[in-house]
Design a protein around this motif. Structure first.
Motif, PDB file in Angstrom:
ATOM      1  N   ALA A 158      50.560 -29.856   0.638  1.00  0.00           N
ATOM      2  CA  ALA A 158      50.562 -28.487   0.121  1.00  0.00           C
ATOM      3  C   ALA A 158      51.179 -28.466  -1.280  1.00  0.00           C
ATOM      4  O   ALA A 158      52.226 -29.077  -1.502  1.00  0.00           O
ATOM      5  N   PRO A 159      50.548 -27.783  -2.218  1.00  0.00           N
ATOM      6  CA  PRO A 159      51.115 -27.708  -3.568  1.00  0.00           C
ATOM      7  C   PRO A 159      52.356 -26.820  -3.569  1.00  0.00           C
ATOM      8  O   PRO A 159      52.486 -25.921  -2.733  1.00  0.00           O
ATOM      9  N   PRO A 160      53.290 -27.053  -4.484  1.00  0.00           N
ATOM     10  CA  PRO A 160      54.468 -26.192  -4.570  1.00  0.00           C
ATOM     11  C   PRO A 160      54.069 -24.744  -4.850  1.00  0.00           C
ATOM     12  O   PRO A 160      53.118 -24.491  -5.595  1.00  0.00           O
ATOM     13  N   ALA A 161      54.791 -23.817  -4.274  1.00  0.00           N
ATOM     14  CA  ALA A 161      54.436 -22.405  -4.382  1.00  0.00           C
ATOM     15  C   ALA A 161      54.614 -21.869  -5.809  1.00  0.00           C
ATOM     16  O   ALA A 161      53.859 -21.020  -6.249  1.00  0.00           O
ATOM     17  N   TRP A 162      55.594 -22.346  -6.540  1.00  0.00           N
ATOM     18  CA  TRP A 162      55.863 -21.795  -7.864  1.00  0.00           C
ATOM     19  C   TRP A 162      55.382 -22.706  -8.986  1.00  0.00           C
ATOM     20  O   TRP A 162      55.731 -22.525 -10.139  1.00  0.00           O
ATOM     21  N   ASN A 163      54.568 -23.678  -8.690  1.00  0.00           N
ATOM     22  CA  ASN A 163      54.054 -24.594  -9.696  1.00  0.00           C
ATOM     23  C   ASN A 163      53.180 -23.881 -10.730  1.00  0.00           C
ATOM     24  O   ASN A 163      53.150 -24.256 -11.886  1.00  0.00           O
ATOM     25  N   GLY A 164      52.480 -22.827 -10.326  1.00  0.00           N
ATOM     26  CA  GLY A 164      51.617 -22.088 -11.245  1.00  0.00           C
ATOM     27  C   GLY A 164      52.401 -21.431 -12.362  1.00  0.00           C
ATOM     28  O   GLY A 164      51.982 -21.439 -13.520  1.00  0.00           O
ATOM     29  N   SER A 165      53.551 -20.858 -12.055  1.00  0.00           N
ATOM     30  CA  SER A 165      54.381 -20.217 -13.074  1.00  0.00           C
ATOM     31  C   SER A 165      54.834 -21.232 -14.102  1.00  0.00           C
ATOM     32  O   SER A 165      54.837 -20.960 -15.301  1.00  0.00           O
ATOM     33  N   TRP A 166      55.218 -22.380 -13.643  1.00  0.00           N
ATOM     34  CA  TRP A 166      55.707 -23.425 -14.541  1.00  0.00           C
ATOM     35  C   TRP A 166      54.615 -23.851 -15.513  1.00  0.00           C
ATOM     36  O   TRP A 166      54.839 -23.962 -16.711  1.00  0.00           O
ATOM     37  N   SER A 167      53.406 -24.062 -15.012  1.00  0.00           N
ATOM     38  CA  SER A 167      52.327 -24.522 -15.884  1.00  0.00           C
ATOM     39  C   SER A 167      51.881 -23.437 -16.863  1.00  0.00           C
ATOM     40  O   SER A 167      51.492 -23.742 -17.983  1.00  0.00           O
ATOM     41  N   ILE A 168      51.932 -22.176 -16.467  1.00  0.00           N
ATOM     42  CA  ILE A 168      51.567 -21.085 -17.383  1.00  0.00           C
ATOM     43  C   ILE A 168      52.543 -21.020 -18.542  1.00  0.00           C
ATOM     44  O   ILE A 168      52.148 -20.893 -19.707  1.00  0.00           O
ATOM     45  N   VAL A 169      53.839 -21.115 -18.234  1.00  0.00           N
ATOM     46  CA  VAL A 169      54.857 -21.059 -19.289  1.00  0.00           C
ATOM     47  C   VAL A 169      54.704 -22.256 -20.226  1.00  0.00           C
ATOM     48  O   VAL A 169      54.740 -22.110 -21.450  1.00  0.00           O
ATOM     49  N   GLU A 170      54.502 -23.446 -19.676  1.00  0.00           N
ATOM     50  CA  GLU A 170      54.350 -24.636 -20.517  1.00  0.00           C
ATOM     51  C   GLU A 170      53.069 -24.593 -21.342  1.00  0.00           C
ATOM     52  O   GLU A 170      53.032 -25.095 -22.465  1.00  0.00           O
ATOM     53  N   ALA A 171      52.012 -23.978 -20.836  1.00  0.00           N
ATOM     54  CA  ALA A 171      50.760 -23.872 -21.582  1.00  0.00           C
ATOM     55  C   ALA A 171      50.929 -23.003 -22.826  1.00  0.00           C
ATOM     56  O   ALA A 171      50.198 -23.153 -23.797  1.00  0.00           O
ATOM     57  N   HIS A 172      51.885 -22.104 -22.809  1.00  0.00           N
ATOM     58  CA  HIS A 172      52.146 -21.244 -23.961  1.00  0.00           C
ATOM     59  C   HIS A 172      53.286 -21.767 -24.828  1.00  0.00           C
ATOM     60  O   HIS A 172      53.820 -21.056 -25.674  1.00  0.00           O
ATOM     61  N   GLY A 173      53.671 -23.026 -24.610  1.00  0.00           N
ATOM     62  CA  GLY A 173      54.711 -23.638 -25.440  1.00  0.00           C
ATOM     63  C   GLY A 173      56.112 -23.210 -25.055  1.00  0.00           C
ATOM     64  O   GLY A 173      57.049 -23.374 -25.836  1.00  0.00           O
ATOM     65  N   GLY A 174      56.284 -22.678 -23.875  1.00  0.00           N
ATOM     66  CA  GLY A 174      57.586 -22.190 -23.448  1.00  0.00           C
ATOM     67  C   GLY A 174      58.315 -23.162 -22.546  1.00  0.00           C
ATOM     68  O   GLY A 174      57.882 -24.286 -22.318  1.00  0.00           O
ATOM     69  N   ARG A 175      59.455 -22.682 -22.050  1.00  0.00           N
ATOM     70  CA  ARG A 175      60.302 -23.486 -21.185  1.00  0.00           C
ATOM     71  C   ARG A 175      60.812 -22.610 -20.049  1.00  0.00           C
ATOM     72  O   ARG A 175      61.160 -21.454 -20.252  1.00  0.00           O
ATOM     73  N   LEU A 176      60.826 -23.157 -18.845  1.00  0.00           N
ATOM     74  CA  LEU A 176      61.333 -22.456 -17.671  1.00  0.00           C
ATOM     75  C   LEU A 176      62.531 -23.235 -17.165  1.00  0.00           C
ATOM     76  O   LEU A 176      62.443 -24.434 -16.922  1.00  0.00           O
ATOM     77  N   SER A 177      63.686 -22.562 -17.061  1.00  0.00           N
ATOM     78  CA  SER A 177      64.881 -23.257 -16.576  1.00  0.00           C
ATOM     79  C   SER A 177      65.538 -22.425 -15.488  1.00  0.00           C
ATOM     80  O   SER A 177      65.320 -21.212 -15.386  1.00  0.00           O
ATOM     81  N   MET A 178      66.328 -23.087 -14.674  1.00  0.00           N
ATOM     82  CA  MET A 178      67.048 -22.408 -13.612  1.00  0.00           C
ATOM     83  C   MET A 178      68.458 -22.956 -13.537  1.00  0.00           C
ATOM     84  O   MET A 178      68.703 -24.120 -13.836  1.00  0.00           O
ATOM     85  N   ALA A 179      69.375 -22.086 -13.157  1.00  0.00           N
ATOM     86  CA  ALA A 179      70.776 -22.476 -13.042  1.00  0.00           C
ATOM     87  C   ALA A 179      71.374 -21.831 -11.803  1.00  0.00           C
ATOM     88  O   ALA A 179      71.054 -20.690 -11.455  1.00  0.00           O
ATOM     89  N   HIS A 180      72.251 -22.571 -11.143  1.00  0.00           N
ATOM     90  CA  HIS A 180      72.926 -22.076  -9.953  1.00  0.00           C
ATOM     91  C   HIS A 180      74.199 -21.353 -10.359  1.00  0.00           C
ATOM     92  O   HIS A 180      74.972 -21.852 -11.171  1.00  0.00           O
ATOM     93  N   LYS A 181      74.421 -20.183  -9.795  1.00  0.00           N
ATOM     94  CA  LYS A 181      75.657 -19.456 -10.055  1.00  0.00           C
ATOM     95  C   LYS A 181      76.738 -19.939  -9.091  1.00  0.00           C
ATOM     96  O   LYS A 181      76.452 -20.585  -8.091  1.00  0.00           O
ATOM     97  N   ASN A 182      77.989 -19.606  -9.380  1.00  0.00           N
ATOM     98  CA  ASN A 182      79.081 -19.996  -8.489  1.00  0.00           C
ATOM     99  C   ASN A 182      78.999 -19.262  -7.160  1.00  0.00           C
ATOM    100  O   ASN A 182      79.391 -19.782  -6.142  1.00  0.00           O
ATOM    101  N   GLY A 183      78.491 -18.061  -7.155  1.00  0.00           N
ATOM    102  CA  GLY A 183      78.337 -17.302  -5.926  1.00  0.00           C
ATOM    103  C   GLY A 183      76.931 -17.463  -5.385  1.00  0.00           C
ATOM    104  O   GLY A 183      76.229 -18.417  -5.698  1.00  0.00           O
ATOM    105  N   PRO A 184      76.505 -16.515  -4.610  1.00  0.00           N
ATOM    106  CA  PRO A 184      75.129 -16.583  -4.106  1.00  0.00           C
ATOM    107  C   PRO A 184      74.126 -16.268  -5.203  1.00  0.00           C
ATOM    108  O   PRO A 184      74.393 -15.505  -6.118  1.00  0.00           O
ATOM    109  N   GLY A 185      72.972 -16.879  -5.113  1.00  0.00           N
ATOM    110  CA  GLY A 185      71.899 -16.594  -6.056  1.00  0.00           C
ATOM    111  C   GLY A 185      71.755 -17.665  -7.124  1.00  0.00           C
ATOM    112  O   GLY A 185      72.495 -18.631  -7.177  1.00  0.00           O
TER     113      GLY A 185
END
Length: 117
Positions: A75-102
């Motif tokens: 099964a392909p990753p569920a959010w892989n489409g978002s990543w490729s759309i952002v990269e196709a437009h020359g952008g960057r997608l990053s994520m960071a963990h907070k100290n609390g929830p979320g």
């Protein structure tokens, strides 16, 4: 009447042979680059054939293993489409963990360039 030990041994044997069959089907599908629907159908056939052998517990465990293998290997990753759309437009997608929830997701896109006529 069957003894509980022979019933348990039969379930374990069914689960073992079912797992070996699933491994062979998985390797064959990976080697052949089969379509996702063909892989799911092959897994369904394995579950069906081993369910007819009789043990409900082994069939249920085999079904769970099959779903996990199908999701993990094919099964392909569920959010892989978002990543490729952002990269196709020359952008960057990053994520960071907070100290609390979320977590924090950040999308960085380059400024839009006007078309030169």
């Amino acid at each position: 009447m069957r003894s509980p030990i022979s019933s348990l041994e039969r379930s374990a044997l069914q689960l073992t042979f079912g797992s070996i069959t699933l491994t062979v089907v998985t390797l064959a599908c990976l080697y052949l680059h089969a379509h996702f629907a063909a892989k799911a159908f092959a897994y369904l056939l394995v579950i069906l054939l081993f369910s007819l052998m009789g043990s409900f517990i082994a069939s249920s465990a085999l079904c769970i293993v099959t779903i996990a293998a199908l999701a993990y290997y094919f099964a392909p990753p569920a959010w892989n489409g978002s990543w490729s759309i952002v990269e196709a437009h020359g952008g960057r997608l990053s994520m960071a963990h907070k100290n609390g929830p979320g977590a924090t997701f950040q999308v960085a896109l380059p400024p839009h360039k006007e078309a030169v006529s």
